[in-house]
Design a protein around this motif. Structure first.
Motif, PDB file in Angstrom:
ATOM      1  N   TRP A   7     -19.276 -47.664  35.341  1.00 39.12           N
ATOM      2  CA  TRP A   7     -18.727 -46.791  34.309  1.00 39.12           C
ATOM      3  C   TRP A   7     -19.792 -45.895  33.689  1.00 39.12           C
ATOM      4  CZ3 TRP A   7     -13.619 -47.053  34.456  1.00 39.12           C
ATOM      5  CH2 TRP A   7     -13.085 -48.188  35.052  1.00 39.12           C
ATOM      6  N   LEU A 431     -19.749 -46.645  26.734  1.00 34.21           N
ATOM      7  CA  LEU A 431     -19.690 -47.789  27.634  1.00 34.21           C
ATOM      8  C   LEU A 431     -20.236 -47.417  28.997  1.00 34.21           C
ATOM      9  CD1 LEU A 431     -16.140 -49.257  26.932  1.00 34.21           C
ATOM     10  CD2 LEU A 431     -18.319 -50.086  26.078  1.00 34.21           C
ATOM     11  N   LEU A 433     -21.147 -49.502  32.972  1.00 31.86           N
ATOM     12  CA  LEU A 433     -21.089 -50.746  33.737  1.00 31.86           C
ATOM     13  C   LEU A 433     -22.234 -50.763  34.738  1.00 31.86           C
ATOM     14  CD1 LEU A 433     -17.335 -51.469  34.465  1.00 31.86           C
ATOM     15  CD2 LEU A 433     -18.776 -52.322  32.651  1.00 31.86           C
ATOM     16  N   LEU A 464     -13.098 -53.487  33.445  1.00 28.04           N
ATOM     17  CA  LEU A 464     -13.915 -52.837  32.423  1.00 28.04           C
ATOM     18  C   LEU A 464     -14.759 -53.840  31.647  1.00 28.04           C
ATOM     19  CD1 LEU A 464     -11.113 -50.573  30.883  1.00 28.04           C
ATOM     20  CD2 LEU A 464     -12.600 -50.076  32.815  1.00 28.04           C
ATOM     21  N   SER A 468     -19.103 -54.489  31.420  1.00 23.10           N
ATOM     22  CA  SER A 468     -19.381 -53.354  30.541  1.00 23.10           C
ATOM     23  C   SER A 468     -20.686 -53.549  29.776  1.00 23.10           C
ATOM     24  CB  SER A 468     -18.242 -53.168  29.541  1.00 23.10           C
ATOM     25  OG  SER A 468     -17.091 -52.698  30.186  1.00 23.10           O
TER      26      SER A 468
END
Length: 627
Positions: A7, A431, A433, A464, A468
């Motif tokens: 992410w 956020l 990842l 997510l 995260s």
């Protein structure tokens, strides 16, 4: 569940809209438009507890569990609709002001399920969550299946008890008399009640009209026969009036509602009526049930006709091929869709000399249907008999899912309706990842991976939450936090911490009614949109090459980008089918491509997941994601 780390900072804001879904949209329109998509449905019978429930009960948990089993079973076979019998004997599987609760549901007529549970509302919601249409099947006139003993035990609010003058006897059983205007009005009002109170996709009548020629309706004929010199013509007109009025009044309430009837397969033999089918079997619904089904089609009073052609190809007197072709000719140019009612209950005979041995007869019928352009689908009788026949259910999984089989990806699960985004708060911070690609990002449960199951909303937010990180690389997910604020997310559910995380960070919202619906499936377009949100893309990716993803589609830009990157591919017909449910195995393959993670070269460990054998198309992809 499946997890991934890729992410980028603005991703959560995009997903705030993506995963904040509203209720499912109608699967598709009825009438002439229905022919645009093949209809693949299963009858689910409630009379005698044939399919649902297996045993009468007032327990909501048991009723939900059995509904879930049937709906998932239908979806697994590639079906896209369920026709549920909701009024078997002038009683109901839903709260009605006109009919008592069915004894087949709770064991005692007039007794409701516990805790105010509404089975029909649950069936509709869960069917739509799986991308299935739900058609409400009603028997218009039947009162009893067990004669005088059942008649005597009817609840005090049953129409036959309130109006005994409406009841006529035939062959030891009892029926409401179709010749009485009050009875036809009751049937119409009952259907209107369903159309107003439930988001059903269709209203479906079966072939129970007049039960026989010696029906005890002499008094009604004397009163209402008027100028009819022939009781048969009068009876047919009574049914015609019901069929026409029902369509007019249902469509006045909901024009998009599909209204169909499933008569016996043979209207009339050609030797009886010019223009009839080339059959000589003796049972002609025009005479036996006083059902002028050909007229209903020609007059356009119904949206679809579903003749029950319960004979095999080559039958000496009732040849399936001859009857199917007759119906194809009958609907031509009318705008009425033709679905064939198929005799799945006949299949699986053990004698090789029997025409119904194995599944060969059904396969031949499906192949014939494919040659008739007027045939827009099939309806199968009935669920438990199909589910208990491994060869038959396997045939439908292979046949129906092959119709939509992708070029390089596996067969997806049944279609899910396009969700409409609702706004959720902007996430509090950025956020990310982990994109190192060093660790496993999927896991199974109990040694199983369930590769062909649909990816759910709960699993999507796990994507997510599990990996995260903030901009400094710190993990943000806290497994101890289980308070999500959604009434349908129990604090002890495995996904509760993930949903709580998603809501806290503004990643995912709920439905307008306040629920999260963790088990609802995710579509192909939604998954692609979710992935693309975390990649820096220089503006629009241009138009897609998929004809079913127009420029105005809500995920067109993401789908175009994903295709250009080689993450996704289409189907043999060139389509992408964005609203098709995405499976867990498909998700892994798409994620691996997006991450640049190659398929595992070694097949070890062989026993990582017992339901992912060496022959599974995605085994190497799954191993690469799990190691």
């Amino acid at each position: 569940m499946i997890m991934v780390g890729l992410w980028r900072p603005l991703a959560a804001l995009v997903l705030a809209g993506l995963l904040g879904w509203t209720a499912a949209a109608p699967a598709r329109t009825a009438g002439a438009d229905a022919a645009a998509e093949e209809f693949r449905a299963v009858w689910v019978a409630t009379v005698y507890n044939l399919d649902y429930p297996a045993k009468a009960t007032t327990d909501p948990a048991a009723l939900k569990r059995q509904a879930d089993e049937i709906l998932r079973g239908c979806a697994d076979m590639g079906m896209n609709a369920v026709i549920l019998q909701v009024r078997p004997s002038c009683d109901a599987l839903y709260p009605s002001r006109l009919f008592p609760w069915s004894r087949y549901l709770t064991g005692r007529q007039g007794t409701a399920p516990a805790e105010g549970f509404d089975p029909l509302a649950y069936w509709v919601e869960q069917a739509h969550a799986l991308g299935l249409e739900l058609h409400a099947w009603i028997n218009p006139f039947r009162v009893t299946k067990a004669g005088a003993e059942e008649l005597a035990a009817l609840s005090a609010d049953h129409p036959a008890v309130l109006h005994p003058e409406w009841v006529a006897e035939h062959d030891g059983n009892y029926y409401l008399d179709p010749g009485l205007p009050e009875v036809r009005e009751l049937v119409v009002q009952g259907a209107e009640e369903l159309a107003r109170n439930y988001d059903v996709d269709g209203i479906h009548l079966d072939d129970y009209f007049y039960p026989g020629s010696d029906f005890d309706d002499a008094a009604a004929f004397d009163r209402y026969g008027g100028s009819f010199s022939n009781v048969g013509d009068w009876r047919r007109e009574n049914v015609n009036q019901l069929v026409k009025a029902l369509g007019e009044r249902l469509h006045a309430i909901r024009p998009e509602l599909a209204y169909g009837i499933s008569p016996s397969g043979v209207w009339a033999d050609s030797r009886s009526i010019p223009g009839g089918s080339r059959t000589t079997g003796g049972y002609e619904s025009y005479y036996a049930a006083y059902a002028d089904s050909r007229k209903w089609v020609k007059e356009g009073w119904i949206d679809y006709i579903c003749p029950q052609i319960y004979w095999y190809i080559g039958h000496k007197t009732m040849d399936y091929a001859a009857i199917a072709r007759w119906w194809a000719d009958t609907v031509e140019g009318t705008g009425v869709s033709l679905y064939i009612g198929m005799a799945d209950y006949q299949a699986g005979k053990s004698d090789p000399a029997d025409p119904w041995y194995g599944t060969a007869a059904i396969q031949a019928q499906l192949a014939l249907n494919d040659t008739l352009p007027q045939v827009a689908g099939e309806v199968h009788f009935r669920y438990r008999l199909i589910a208990s026949n491994d060869a038959l259910s396997a045939l439908y999984r292979e046949t129906y899912q092959r119709v939509q089989s992708p070029v390089t990806e596996p067969t997806p699960a049944p279609t899910a309706a396009v969700p409409t985004p609702v706004p959720t708060p902007e996430p509090s911070g950025s956020l990310r990842l982990d994109t190192s690609g060093k660790g496993a990002y999927i896991q199974g449960s109990g040694g199983l991976f369930r590769p062909d199951d649909a990816l759910t909303r709960a699993e999507a937010v796990a994507l997510l939450a599990r990996l995260s990180k903030d901009e400094q690389g710190n993990l943000l997910y806290n497994e101890a936090e289980t308070a999500s604020g959604f009434p349908d997310v129990d604090a002890d559910a495995w996904y509760a911490p993930y949903v709580a995380f998603a809501r806290a960070w503004g990643v995912a919202g709920g439905y307008p009614d306040g629920t999260f619906r963790p088990e609802s499936p995710v579509s192909r377009a939604e998954l692609v949109k979710l992935l693309c949100a975390y990649f820096d893309r220089p503006g629009a990716a241009g138009e897609t090459s998929f004809p079913d993803v127009p420029a105005g589609h809500w995920a067109a830009d993401a789908i175009a980008y994903a295709a250009a990157q080689g993450w996704i591919s289409g189907y043999p017909d060139g389509s992408f089918q964005p609203e098709q449910t995405v499976t867990r195995a498909e998700t892994v393959k798409i994620l691996n491509r997006a991450l640049g993670r190659p398929a595992a070269e070694q097949a070890e460990p062989e026993t990582l997941f017992s339901d992912v054998p060496q022959t599974h198309w995605a085994r190497a992809e799954i191993l690469a994601a799990a190691q």
